[in-house]
Design a protein around this motif. Structure first.
Motif, PDB file in Angstrom:
ATOM      1  N   CYS A  18       0.827  -1.209   0.000  1.00 39.78           N
ATOM      2  CA  CYS A  18       0.000   0.000   0.000  1.00 39.78           C
ATOM      3  C   CYS A  18       0.866   1.265   0.000  1.00 39.78           C
ATOM      4  O   CYS A  18       0.562   2.232  -0.706  1.00 39.78           O
ATOM      5  CB  CYS A  18      -0.972  -0.003   1.165  1.00 39.78           C
ATOM      6  SG  CYS A  18      -0.220  -0.230   2.797  1.00 39.78           S
ATOM      7  N   ASN A  19       1.941   1.262   0.769  1.00 38.45           N
ATOM      8  CA  ASN A  19       2.858   2.400   0.746  1.00 38.45           C
ATOM      9  C   ASN A  19       3.501   2.539  -0.629  1.00 38.45           C
ATOM     10  O   ASN A  19       3.663   3.643  -1.159  1.00 38.45           O
ATOM     11  CB  ASN A  19       3.954   2.230   1.805  1.00 38.45           C
ATOM     12  CG  ASN A  19       3.428   2.304   3.223  1.00 38.45           C
ATOM     13  OD1 ASN A  19       2.324   2.759   3.474  1.00 38.45           O
ATOM     14  ND2 ASN A  19       4.232   1.858   4.170  1.00 38.45           N
ATOM     15  N   THR A  70       1.124   4.084  -3.245  1.00 41.67           N
ATOM     16  CA  THR A  70       0.942   5.527  -3.093  1.00 41.67           C
ATOM     17  C   THR A  70       2.143   6.288  -3.638  1.00 41.67           C
ATOM     18  O   THR A  70       1.999   7.251  -4.399  1.00 41.67           O
ATOM     19  CB  THR A  70       0.722   5.900  -1.620  1.00 41.67           C
ATOM     20  OG1 THR A  70      -0.171   4.971  -1.011  1.00 41.67           O
ATOM     21  CG2 THR A  70       0.133   7.297  -1.503  1.00 41.67           C
ATOM     22  N   LEU A  97       5.729   9.713   4.195  1.00 43.58           N
ATOM     23  CA  LEU A  97       4.438   9.039   4.099  1.00 43.58           C
ATOM     24  C   LEU A  97       3.821   8.830   5.470  1.00 43.58           C
ATOM     25  O   LEU A  97       4.506   8.452   6.421  1.00 43.58           O
ATOM     26  CB  LEU A  97       4.645   7.690   3.387  1.00 43.58           C
ATOM     27  CG  LEU A  97       3.417   6.886   3.012  1.00 43.58           C
ATOM     28  CD1 LEU A  97       3.627   6.206   1.653  1.00 43.58           C
ATOM     29  CD2 LEU A  97       3.129   5.834   4.068  1.00 43.58           C
ATOM     30  N   ILE A 137      -3.656   6.646   3.649  1.00 46.71           N
ATOM     31  CA  ILE A 137      -2.255   6.990   3.446  1.00 46.71           C
ATOM     32  C   ILE A 137      -2.184   8.372   2.816  1.00 46.71           C
ATOM     33  O   ILE A 137      -2.944   8.684   1.896  1.00 46.71           O
ATOM     34  CB  ILE A 137      -1.544   5.978   2.524  1.00 46.71           C
ATOM     35  CG1 ILE A 137      -1.451   4.601   3.185  1.00 46.71           C
ATOM     36  CG2 ILE A 137      -0.146   6.458   2.150  1.00 46.71           C
ATOM     37  CD1 ILE A 137      -0.804   3.544   2.315  1.00 46.71           C
ATOM     38  N   CYS A 162      -7.581   7.523  -5.936  1.00 44.93           N
ATOM     39  CA  CYS A 162      -6.317   8.128  -5.531  1.00 44.93           C
ATOM     40  C   CYS A 162      -6.323   9.559  -6.034  1.00 44.93           C
ATOM     41  O   CYS A 162      -6.554   9.797  -7.225  1.00 44.93           O
ATOM     42  CB  CYS A 162      -5.132   7.367  -6.138  1.00 44.93           C
ATOM     43  SG  CYS A 162      -3.519   8.147  -5.856  1.00 44.93           S
ATOM     44  N   GLY A 180      -0.087  12.862  -2.545  1.00 52.45           N
ATOM     45  CA  GLY A 180      -1.046  11.863  -3.008  1.00 52.45           C
ATOM     46  C   GLY A 180      -1.679  11.141  -1.849  1.00 52.45           C
ATOM     47  O   GLY A 180      -1.059  10.958  -0.786  1.00 52.45           O
ATOM     48  N   THR A 181      -2.929  10.734  -2.011  1.00 53.36           N
ATOM     49  CA  THR A 181      -3.616  10.003  -0.948  1.00 53.36           C
ATOM     50  C   THR A 181      -4.463   8.886  -1.520  1.00 53.36           C
ATOM     51  O   THR A 181      -5.029   9.002  -2.617  1.00 53.36           O
ATOM     52  CB  THR A 181      -4.492  10.947  -0.087  1.00 53.36           C
ATOM     53  OG1 THR A 181      -4.968  10.233   1.055  1.00 53.36           O
ATOM     54  CG2 THR A 181      -5.661  11.505  -0.877  1.00 53.36           C
ATOM     55  N   LEU A 182      -4.515   7.781  -0.795  1.00 50.88           N
ATOM     56  CA  LEU A 182      -5.412   6.681  -1.128  1.00 50.88           C
ATOM     57  C   LEU A 182      -5.766   5.939   0.147  1.00 50.88           C
ATOM     58  O   LEU A 182      -5.162   6.157   1.208  1.00 50.88           O
ATOM     59  CB  LEU A 182      -4.796   5.743  -2.175  1.00 50.88           C
ATOM     60  CG  LEU A 182      -3.425   5.107  -1.945  1.00 50.88           C
ATOM     61  CD1 LEU A 182      -3.449   3.990  -0.916  1.00 50.88           C
ATOM     62  CD2 LEU A 182      -2.861   4.571  -3.255  1.00 50.88           C
ATOM     63  N   ASN A 235      -5.535   2.728   2.207  1.00 52.62           N
ATOM     64  CA  ASN A 235      -4.596   1.610   2.180  1.00 52.62           C
ATOM     65  C   ASN A 235      -5.279   0.249   2.060  1.00 52.62           C
ATOM     66  O   ASN A 235      -4.748  -0.667   1.433  1.00 52.62           O
ATOM     67  CB  ASN A 235      -3.710   1.617   3.440  1.00 52.62           C
ATOM     68  CG  ASN A 235      -4.504   1.496   4.718  1.00 52.62           C
ATOM     69  OD1 ASN A 235      -5.273   2.393   5.064  1.00 52.62           O
ATOM     70  ND2 ASN A 235      -4.328   0.395   5.447  1.00 52.62           N
ATOM     71  N   GLY A 291      -5.055   0.642  -1.997  1.00 49.36           N
ATOM     72  CA  GLY A 291      -3.732   0.142  -1.694  1.00 49.36           C
ATOM     73  C   GLY A 291      -3.646  -1.369  -1.563  1.00 49.36           C
ATOM     74  O   GLY A 291      -2.552  -1.919  -1.482  1.00 49.36           O
TER      75      GLY A 291
END
Length: 342
Positions: free
Chosen positions: A149-150, A153, A176, A242, A289, A306-308, A310, A314
Motif C-alpha cells: 500500500c505504501n 501511493t 508518508l 495513506i 487516488c 497523493g492520498t489513497l 490503504n 492500496g
C-alpha cells in the motif's frame, strides 16, 4: 455469468475488505472463505459489520474444492502465501495480496525479506499488480502480485515524473503517513490505543522499509538506471488511509502536466488543479487516488501530495481491479464507491 470467488485469509482486514467490495459486484460471488485459525466460525462472528450478507462459514484451506473456484484472492501473511500458492491448481487464477511475489529477483526478495523464496519459478510468472501501469499484462495473467500500500501511493505520485524525465532522479524525498490498519490485525504493542493516541511515530527509518524493494525495482526499470529514493513512513492515529508527500527537483508546471497526461483516462486516479492538495478523508473507503502539486518557494522545486485508502486502493480494491481484468469484466465493476465522509 457469475464468477465463484475464494478468499484465503478472510479473517484479516484485507479479507474483510474484499468481502465488502464483492458484495456490490455484479458478477462475483463469495463461494469459499478460509481462515485456518478461525475455521468453523461464521464471518459475522469475526466481523459483525458483514452480518447482513449471506456468506459461507470460514473453513481451512484444505477444505476448499478449488475445481469449483474461478479466482482466488490470497490475503495471507507474507511467506505463508508462497507456500500455499505453489500448491494450488495451475488452472486457477490468483491475486496475491502479500509481498511474496512483488519482487522479480530472488536475491532482492532475500535481501528485503530475509529468507529464500519457496517458489522462485513463480516469481518470474507473477505480474506486478499496479493496474494502471501493467493493465495489458494483468489481463492474461494467472498470478498477479498486489503491491504494497505504501509502495502504490509513492509510485502513483512519482512514476509519471520519472518516466517523463521532469525531475532530478537523485533528489527524491518521500514522506508518508499511514493509518494503523496498514500494520494488519495481529496484536502489536505499538497499535494499542494508549500508544497511538496523540502520537505519531516514524518507523523503518534510514532505508530499511521493505517497500523500498518495490521502489528500487520499479523506478530503476522506468529510468533505465538505478534510482534510490529517500523514504520515511510514519504511523498516525487513524484507522485507515495513506498520505504521501514527495519533494522533487523539477518545474511544478512540468510535474503537473506529466501527471495530468499520465492519468487523463484513468477512472480512479484524479489530479487536482495546480496548487491544490488532497486529504485522506477525500478518498476514504474507496478505490480512488487523488494527487496534487504545489510549487515550492524555491524555484525549480515542487511538492507532490497523493492520498489513497490503504485497505482499498492500496490492497483489496486494487486486487479486485486486477481480478476484473483477469476475468474479462469491466475494470471498475464493484469499485465505483463514493468516499465515506466525515
Amino acid at each position: 455469468m457469475t464468477h465463484k470467488i475464494a478468499i484465503l485469509g478472510a479473517s484479516g482486514y484485507t479479507g474483510a475488505e474484499l468481502v465488502r467490495l464483492i458484495a456490490t459486484h455484479p458478477t462475483m460471488e463469495v463461494a469459499a472463505l478460509a481462515a485456518n485459525s478461525k475455521a468453523g466460525m461464521k464471518m459475522s462472528d469475526v466481523y459483525p459489520h458483514l452480518r447482513h450478507l449471506n456468506l459461507p462459514d470460514l473453513v481451512t484451506i484444505e477444505e476448499i474444492d478449488f475445481s469449483a473456484i474461478d479466482l482466488c484472492f490470497c490475503a495471507l501473511p507474507h511467506k505463508t502465501s508462497q507456500e500455499v500458492i505453489r500448491t494450488l491448481p495451475e488452472t486457477l487464477k490468483i491475486v496475491d495480496l502479500s509481498a511474496d511475489f512483488r519482487l522479480r529477483d530472488p536475491a532482492a526478495y532475500k535481501k528485503w525479506y530475509g529468507n529464500d523464496h519457496a517458489a522462485p519459478e513463480m516469481q518470474q510468472e507473477a505480474v506486478y499488480g499496479l493496474t494502471e501501469f501493467y493493465r495489458e499484462d494483468i489481463k492474461s495473467a494467472r498470478l498477479v502480485a498486489g503491491t504494497g500500500c505504501n509502495a502504490a501511493t509513492g509510485q502513483f505520485i512519482l512514476r509519471p515524473l520519472i518516466g517523463a524525465g521532469v525531475i532530478d532522479l537523485d533528489e527524491i524525498i518521500l514522506d508518508l503517513k499511514v493509518g494503523a490498519s496498514g500494520a494488519g490485525r495481529s496484536a502489536k504493542e505499538l497499535l494499542l490505543t494508549a500508544e497511538m493516541t496523540e502520537n505519531a511515530t516514524a518507523y523503518s527509518v534510514g532505508g530499511t522499509h521493505r517497500h523500498l524493494g518495490e521502489f528500487d525495482q520499479e523506478f530503476s526499470l522506468i529510468a533505465g538506471r538505478p534510482v534510490e529514493v529517500q523514504f520515511t513512513p510514519h504511523l498516525i492515529p487513524a484507522s485507515r488511509g495513506i498520505l504521501a508527500t514527495g519533494y522533487v527537483k523539477g518545474d511544478a508546471q512540468a510535474v503537473q502536466d506529466a501527471l495530468v497526461a499520465a492519468y487523463a483516462d484513468e477512472p480512479f486516479i484524479h489530479v487536482l488543479p495546480l496548487g491544490q492538495v488532497p486529504a485522506m478523508k477525500d478518498v476514504r473507503a474507496t478505490n480512488l487516488c487523488y494527487i496534487g502539486v504545489v510549487a515550492d518557494r524555491r524555484p525549480g522545486r515542487a511538492i507532490v501530495v497523493g492520498t489513497l485508502d490503504n485497505l482499498c486502493k492500496g490492497s483489496s480494491g486494487q486486487a479486485m481491479q486486477n481480478a476484473n481484468l483477469m476475468l474479462g469484466e469491466d475494470e471498475t465493476a464493484g469499485l465505483m464507491l463514493a468516499p465515506v465522509y466525515p
